[in-house]
Design a protein around this motif. Structure first.
Motif, PDB file in Angstrom:
ATOM      1  N   ALA A  78       4.837  -4.505   2.103  1.00 14.85           N
ATOM      2  CA  ALA A  78       5.598  -3.343   1.651  1.00 14.85           C
ATOM      3  C   ALA A  78       4.676  -2.130   1.552  1.00 14.85           C
ATOM      4  CB  ALA A  78       6.232  -3.633   0.299  1.00 14.85           C
ATOM      5  N   SER A  79       5.266  -0.955   1.715  1.00 17.07           N
ATOM      6  CA  SER A  79       4.470   0.267   1.594  1.00 17.07           C
ATOM      7  C   SER A  79       5.381   1.455   1.342  1.00 17.07           C
ATOM      8  CB  SER A  79       3.630   0.500   2.852  1.00 17.07           C
ATOM      9  OG  SER A  79       4.450   0.588   3.996  1.00 17.07           O
ATOM     10  N   THR A  80       4.755   2.550   0.930  1.00 18.09           N
ATOM     11  CA  THR A  80       5.488   3.787   0.679  1.00 18.09           C
ATOM     12  C   THR A  80       4.712   4.967   1.241  1.00 18.09           C
ATOM     13  OG1 THR A  80       6.572   5.142  -1.026  1.00 18.09           O
ATOM     14  CG2 THR A  80       4.464   4.149  -1.621  1.00 18.09           C
ATOM     15  N   ILE A  81       5.417   6.054   1.483  1.00 19.09           N
ATOM     16  CA  ILE A  81       4.824   7.294   1.984  1.00 19.09           C
ATOM     17  C   ILE A  81       4.960   8.333   0.881  1.00 19.09           C
ATOM     18  CG2 ILE A  81       4.957   9.070   3.770  1.00 19.09           C
ATOM     19  CD1 ILE A  81       6.445   6.815   5.471  1.00 19.09           C
ATOM     20  N   THR A  82       3.842   8.930   0.468  1.00 22.49           N
ATOM     21  CA  THR A  82       3.835   9.766  -0.735  1.00 22.49           C
ATOM     22  C   THR A  82       3.982  11.259  -0.476  1.00 22.49           C
ATOM     23  OG1 THR A  82       1.434  10.115  -0.764  1.00 22.49           O
ATOM     24  CG2 THR A  82       2.271   8.087  -1.787  1.00 22.49           C
ATOM     25  N   GLY A  83       3.711  11.701   0.756  1.00 22.86           N
ATOM     26  CA  GLY A  83       3.643  13.136   1.018  1.00 22.86           C
ATOM     27  C   GLY A  83       2.236  13.644   0.768  1.00 22.86           C
ATOM     28  N   THR A 134       0.810  -1.209   0.000  1.00 21.96           N
ATOM     29  CA  THR A 134       0.000   0.000   0.000  1.00 21.96           C
ATOM     30  C   THR A 134       0.849   1.267   0.000  1.00 21.96           C
ATOM     31  OG1 THR A 134      -1.923   1.038   1.070  1.00 21.96           O
ATOM     32  CG2 THR A 134      -0.201   0.207   2.521  1.00 21.96           C
ATOM     33  N   SER A 135       0.165   2.402   0.028  1.00 23.36           N
ATOM     34  CA  SER A 135       0.803   3.711   0.194  1.00 23.36           C
ATOM     35  C   SER A 135      -0.119   4.598   1.015  1.00 23.36           C
ATOM     36  CB  SER A 135       1.066   4.375  -1.159  1.00 23.36           C
ATOM     37  OG  SER A 135      -0.154   4.784  -1.757  1.00 23.36           O
ATOM     38  N   THR A 136       0.489   5.569   1.700  1.00 16.61           N
ATOM     39  CA  THR A 136      -0.279   6.604   2.384  1.00 16.61           C
ATOM     40  C   THR A 136       0.442   7.934   2.199  1.00 16.61           C
ATOM     41  OG1 THR A 136       0.919   6.162   4.451  1.00 16.61           O
ATOM     42  CG2 THR A 136      -1.242   5.125   4.202  1.00 16.61           C
ATOM     43  N   ALA A 137      -0.262   9.016   2.453  1.00 13.66           N
ATOM     44  CA  ALA A 137       0.355  10.333   2.351  1.00 13.66           C
ATOM     45  C   ALA A 137       1.307  10.598   3.507  1.00 13.66           C
ATOM     46  CB  ALA A 137      -0.723  11.424   2.297  1.00 13.66           C
ATOM     47  N   THR A 138       0.978  10.059   4.698  1.00 15.79           N
ATOM     48  CA  THR A 138       1.750  10.352   5.893  1.00 15.79           C
ATOM     49  C   THR A 138       2.243   9.070   6.542  1.00 15.79           C
ATOM     50  OG1 THR A 138      -0.214  10.305   7.308  1.00 15.79           O
ATOM     51  CG2 THR A 138       0.369  12.429   6.320  1.00 15.79           C
TER      52      THR A 138
END
Length: 200
Positions: A164-169, A113-117
Motif C-alpha cells: 500500500a502507498s499514498t501520494i502526499t503532494g 510507503t508514501s511519496t510526494a509525487t
C-alpha cells in the motif's frame, strides 16, 4: 492468536494515517492482536519543529528487542530519494543481533510507503524495506491485484503489488485518499490472515 506489529516512521502524518488503516485491517481478523509503534525521530527537535514535523504522534517508540514478540511485522515509512529514510534505516540497522540468532525467521513481513509525487520512488522504497525483511528471514505479503483499487483510472492513487502507498503532494497537502486507506486495510487484513494460518 496472531500478533501483528505495524512499525512506522512518519514525518508529517501521512504514513501514520496509513499505519492506522493497516492496523484496522489486521484487527478485522478474529484472534489477532495488533500494536502500532514508531521508530525514533533522529532529526533534532528544534529543526523538526521549524520544519513542521508532526511530533505529537500517539504510537510509542519501538525497541529492536520488541520485534521477536510478533508473528508479523509491517514496516512503513516515507521515501527519501527512492529509498527508506535514515530514521527507519537506523532502526533496522540495529537488528544484527536478531539476524545472527535467526530470531525473525519465518515471520510475516510487509511494506507500505508514501511519496510526494506519483513517480517519486514508491516501489523502490518498498523494495528497500522488503530487502531488509528478507535478509531477516521474513515471508513477504504484498498487495495483490485481488485488491482492485490499485487498478483504478478514475483518480490518482498509490498502491502496487509490493504494498500500500499514498501520494502526499509536493507540500504534503494531500492526506491519504479513501482508496489508498482501503488498500492499507486490505494489506493489513491479508498480513493478519497469513500470520494466523502460520501461527494461529
Amino acid at each position: 492468536m496472531a500478533k501483528v506489529l505495524v512499525l512506522y516512521h512518519s514525518t508529517y502524518g501521512h504514513v501514520e494515517a496509513m499505519a492506522q488503516a493497516m492496523a484496522e485491517g489486521a484487527r478485522g481478523v478474529d484472534g489477532t492482536t495488533v500494536d502500532i509503534k514508531r521508530v525514533a525521530e533522529t532529526v533534532p527537535e528544534e529543526l523538526a519543529r521549524k520544519s513542521g514535523y508532526k511530533l505529537d504522534q500517539e504510537a510509542p517508540i519501538a525497541a529492536v528487542d520488541d520485534l521477536p514478540g510478533y508473528d508479523a511485522i509491517v514496516v512503513g515509512c516515507g521515501t527519501r530519494y527512492g529509498r527508506m529514510p535514515a530514521q527507519m534505516a537506523a532502526f533496522l540497522d540495529q537488528t544484527g543481533g536478531l539476524w545472527a540468532k535467526g530470531a525473525l525467521n519465518g515471520k510475516v513481513g510487509a511494506a507500505f510507503t508514501s511519496t510526494a509525487t506519483q513517480h517519486g520512488g514508491q516501489e523502490t522504497t518498498q523494495f528497500s524495506i522488503i530487502t531488509n525483511l528478507l535478509h531477516l528471514g521474513l515471508v513477504i505479503v504484498g498487495l495483490p491485484y485481488s485488491w482492485q483499487g490499485q487498478m483504478t483510472l478514475d483518480e490518482i492513487t498509490g498502491g502496487s503489488p509490493y504494498g500500500a502507498s499514498t501520494i502526499t503532494g509536493g507540500q504534503g497537502q494531500r492526506m491519504p485518499s479513501d482508496n489508498e486507506l482501503d488498500g492499507a486495510r486490505f494489506q493489513g487484513r491479508l498480513v493478519a490472515e497469513t500470520a494466523k494460518k502460520l501461527f494461529g
